[in-house]
Design an enzyme around this catalytic site. Structure first.
Site, PDB file in Angstrom:
ATOM      1  N   GLU A   1      -6.286   4.315  -5.976  1.00  0.00           N
ATOM      2  CA  GLU A   1      -7.567   4.588  -5.297  1.00  0.00           C
ATOM      3  C   GLU A   1      -7.959   6.009  -5.685  1.00  0.00           C
ATOM      4  OE1 GLU A   1      -9.593   4.597  -0.853  1.00  0.00           O
ATOM      5  OE2 GLU A   1      -7.641   5.556  -1.213  1.00  0.00           O
TER       6      GLU A   1
ATOM      7  N   ASP B   1      -2.877   4.853  -2.378  1.00  0.00           N
ATOM      8  CA  ASP B   1      -3.897   5.461  -1.535  1.00  0.00           C
ATOM      9  C   ASP B   1      -4.253   6.852  -2.035  1.00  0.00           C
ATOM     10  OD1 ASP B   1      -4.304   6.940   1.546  1.00  0.00           O
ATOM     11  OD2 ASP B   1      -5.362   5.090   1.028  1.00  0.00           O
TER      12      ASP B   1
ATOM     13  N   HIS C   1     -11.311  -2.497   3.374  1.00  0.00           N
ATOM     14  CA  HIS C   1     -11.145  -2.152   4.803  1.00  0.00           C
ATOM     15  C   HIS C   1     -11.830  -0.843   5.170  1.00  0.00           C
ATOM     16  CE1 HIS C   1      -8.286   0.195   2.632  1.00  0.00           C
ATOM     17  NE2 HIS C   1      -8.146   0.976   3.685  1.00  0.00           N
ATOM     18  N   ASP C   2     -12.405  -0.146   4.164  1.00  0.00           N
ATOM     19  CA  ASP C   2     -13.113   1.123   4.398  1.00  0.00           C
ATOM     20  C   ASP C   2     -14.620   0.979   4.244  1.00  0.00           C
ATOM     21  OD1 ASP C   2     -10.608   3.093   2.617  1.00  0.00           O
ATOM     22  OD2 ASP C   2     -10.784   2.616   4.754  1.00  0.00           O
TER      23      ASP C   2
ATOM     24  N   ASP D   1       0.873  -1.181   0.000  1.00  0.00           N
ATOM     25  CA  ASP D   1       0.000   0.000   0.000  1.00  0.00           C
ATOM     26  C   ASP D   1       0.914   1.235   0.000  1.00  0.00           C
ATOM     27  OD1 ASP D   1      -3.278   0.003   1.356  1.00  0.00           O
ATOM     28  OD2 ASP D   1      -2.276   1.735   0.447  1.00  0.00           O
TER      29      ASP D   1
HETATM   30  O1  TEU Z   1      -9.344   5.911   1.845  1.00  0.00           O
HETATM   31  C1  TEU Z   1      -9.842   7.072   1.240  1.00  0.00           C
HETATM   32  C2  TEU Z   1     -11.304   7.040   1.342  1.00  0.00           C
HETATM   33  O2  TEU Z   1     -11.974   7.200   0.399  1.00  0.00           O
HETATM   34  C3  TEU Z   1     -11.826   6.647   2.648  1.00  0.00           C
HETATM   35  O3  TEU Z   1     -11.231   7.462   3.564  1.00  0.00           O
HETATM   36  C4  TEU Z   1     -13.246   6.741   2.970  1.00  0.00           C
HETATM   37  O4  TEU Z   1     -13.412   5.907   4.034  1.00  0.00           O
HETATM   38  C5  TEU Z   1     -14.286   6.194   2.164  1.00  0.00           C
HETATM   39  O5  TEU Z   1     -13.963   5.691   1.135  1.00  0.00           O
HETATM   40  C6  TEU Z   1     -15.429   7.143   2.080  1.00  0.00           C
HETATM   41  O6  TEU Z   1     -16.066   7.204   3.289  1.00  0.00           O
HETATM   42  C7  TEU Z   1      -7.955   5.748   1.935  1.00  0.00           C
HETATM   43  C8  TEU Z   1      -7.698   4.509   2.782  1.00  0.00           C
HETATM   44  O7  TEU Z   1      -8.280   3.411   2.133  1.00  0.00           O
HETATM   45  C9  TEU Z   1      -8.333   4.759   4.129  1.00  0.00           C
HETATM   46  O8  TEU Z   1      -8.276   3.615   4.960  1.00  0.00           O
HETATM   47  C10 TEU Z   1      -7.591   5.906   4.789  1.00  0.00           C
HETATM   48  O9  TEU Z   1      -8.242   6.212   5.979  1.00  0.00           O
HETATM   49  C11 TEU Z   1      -7.590   7.126   3.884  1.00  0.00           C
HETATM   50  O10 TEU Z   1      -7.320   6.849   2.513  1.00  0.00           O
HETATM   51  C12 TEU Z   1      -6.488   8.067   4.309  1.00  0.00           C
HETATM   52  O11 TEU Z   1      -5.239   7.457   4.079  1.00  0.00           O
END
Ligand code: TEU
Ligand code: CA
Length: 561
Positions: free
Chosen positions: A262, A207, A336-337, A99
């Protein structure tokens, strides 16, 4: 130029290390725990593993706040443990994707500790600093340089008393955004990536990579219900493709990698460039349209709405057809989100959990793109019956629900139900390996509550059971490995208006495949188009063939001609 790539027929398994397997009884998953479970993933048939962050971090956002990009988080183990995991994975034919979290670092990273010492510190320009709004005193409400809000609630700007300026953080205060317009920052990131690739890793999940180039002049955005402009309003800035092409030229093109960006809020025309088949940037993107169809206009994700099939199908059809011929798609129901797929899109009642989990697998894995399986999805793991906000560890869900209650946007009495529906912690409850104490995840006290249904839902109960969700997912993955049609066939959505049926056809030269899925707990009318009536049943979650004229509750099947 052959545009067919190995990763187009890959299936990726995502591991959230903190919750996968503990090996030393401290209640926290770790690298030796992952190494021990690699044969389980190889047995499922996945050939690539995406590891959520394992680097040194104060864990303000569970590792997505990195304080040293080339050190392993002590809780997860040592670099030797990492090397052991990597070589064991490669021996099992599993590739490892790291990541890459470089939109921001931790505020405990050496670069930021230096940067905040003084305005002329050589690392100052590694981050984004601005003066208080003209005529305002730093730190007082409204003095922030613009109205951007943090994804985790509140303003995206934090005032630094010592140097009298604000720094930007689109996520938590402990995640200051890196200034990618500074060529030294790009040099640092590219040499760090090269270091990991020379070590033998096979690629990167990047990310919020769509946020690294900020709009010129950092203009105010359109405020949302919270009063702040959404952080997504600064996606795809002016230099983004230039920086990704530089990354490709200086790093990625020198290795045989798999990369996925992402990209929350990414427009189609931009995604066609990010994941262009010409290979000048990344291999694929994670878009979020199908992850937000039930979001509430006032409170976004943290509301009480439920999924409706037509908008979900419209979002998926947009990307299946929109990237055709331009770029490659990724396919995922959760990560995981996100809440657990079977609880959000299926039905996690004892009667329908396994059937609907298999239905969701059929629906996703036979579409065009690279499928991602999030740890536990292959077991049909569900959302967790949280009982109080105190149980919630996740910074995003806890902050947002408290902010929305304070602003009177949601009722305090709905808070727990909203967490049960939408909290990111639903994805982060420890992996359920067996029905022993702590689900076989740890012999200690787990860092996060274990879902009480682990007694029924666990890997030991599924791996050797032919009709399990695990066995069904491994069958879906095997089908993809053997079928050019599933990997490269065009996609055509059927009955887009249906509120109950998700059906589509894949076509490659003279070969065709139809997939039909019932997203409801009652029988629905559905007839196979005539050309498929004598077709070959590839897979079906009822295991007894096709009923003419109807689909049973959560039924899914695929027929090939
Ligand atoms: O996630 C970005 C993001 O879109 C999420 O924060 C969000 O939870 C969701 O998609 C909309 O509610 C990335 C990582 O996957 C996340 O775990 C981190 O918290 C975030 O970036 C910051 O690094
Ligand atoms: Ca541990």
């Amino acid at each position: 130029m052959d545009r067919k790539k190995w990763w187009q027929s890959s299936v990726v398994y995502q591991i959230y290390p903190r919750s996968f397997q503990d090996s030393n009884g401290d209640g926290i998953g770790d690298l030796p725990g992952i190494t021990r479970r690699l044969p389980y993933i190889a047995g499922l048939g996945a050939d690539v593993i995406w590891l959520s962050p394992i680097y040194a971090s104060p864990n303000d956002d569970n590792g997505y706040d990195i304080s040293d990009y080339q050190k392993i988080m002590p809780e997860f183990g040592t670099m030797e443990d990492f090397d052991e995991m990597l070589s064991t994975a490669h021996k099992l034919g599993l590739k490892i994707v790291m990541d890459l979290v470089v939109n921001h670092s931790s505020d405990e990273h050496r670069w930021f500790r230096e940067a905040r010492k003084s305005r002329d510190n050589p690392y100052r320009d590694y981050y984004i600093w601005r003066d208080p709004k003209a005529g305002m005193t730093g730190g007082e409400p409204g003095a922030e340089p613009n109205n951007w809000g943090s994804c985790f609630g509140g303003s995206a700007w934090e005032y630094d008393e010592q140097t009298g300026q604000y720094y930007l953080h689109l996520f938590s205060k402990k995640q200051p955004d890196l200034n990618w317009d500074n060529p030294r920052v790009r040099d640092e990131v590219f040499s760090m990536m090269t270091w990991w690739l020379e070590k033998g890793v096979d690629g990167f999940r990047m990310d919020v990579i769509s946020l690294i180039s900020k709009p010129e002049g950092l203009p105010d955005g359109v405020p949302s219900g919270t009063g702040y402009a959404s952080w997504e309003s600064c996606a795809t800035g002016p230099h983004l493709h230039e920086y990704l092409r530089e990354m490709n030229r200086r790093v990625l093109s020198k290795f045989d990698t798999i990369t996925v960006g992402e990209c929350p809020g990414v427009p189609m025309e931009e995604a066609r460039k990010y994941a262009s088949l010409d290979g000048t940037e990344l291999n694929m993107v994670f878009q979020f349209d199908h992850m937000s169809t039930e979001y509430d206009p006032k409170v976004g994700r943290y509301g009480m709405n439920s999924i409706k099939l037509p908008p979900l199908k419209a979002a998926i059809n947009k990307w299946e057809t929109g990237l055709e011929g331009y770029a490659w798609n990724s396919l995922y129901w959760d990560n995981h989100d996100q809440p657990r797929a079977v609880s959000r899109f299926g039905n996690d009642s004892p009667e329908y959990r396994e059937l609907s989990a298999k239905m969701l697998g059929t629906c996703l894995h036979l579409m065009k793109g690279t499928p991602y399986v999030y740890q536990g999805e292959e077991l049909g793991m569900t959302n967790c019956p949280w009982e109080s906000l105190d149980e919630i560890n996740d910074i995003e869900s806890a902050n947002n629900v408290r902010q929305n209650i304070a602003k009177g946007l949601v009722k305090e009495t709905d808070a727990i139900e909203i967490m049960r529906r939408q909290s990111r912690d639903n994805a982060r409850t420890p992996m359920q390996w067996d029905d022993s104490a702590c689900a076989g995840f740890t012999t200690g006290k787990p860092w996060l509550r274990i879902n009480p249904n682990y007694v029924e839902i666990n890997a030991e109960n599924e791996v050797n059971r032919k009709d399990s969700v695990y066995s069904y997912y491994s069958e879906l993955i095997r089908l993809r490995k053997e079928s050019e049609l599933i990997v490269h066939g065009d996609f055509e959505m059927l009955c887009p208006e249906s509120k109950e049926v998700f059906a589509y056809v894949r076509t490659l030269e003279e070969k065709k495949l139809i997939v039909a899925c019932n997203f409801t707990d009652h029988p629905v009318a559905f007839s196979l188009p005539q050309e498929f009536e004598d077709g070959r049943l590839l897979i079906g979650n009822y295991g007894d063939g096709v009923q003419s004229g109807s689909l049973r509750p959560y039924e899914a099947y695929a027929v090939e001609i």
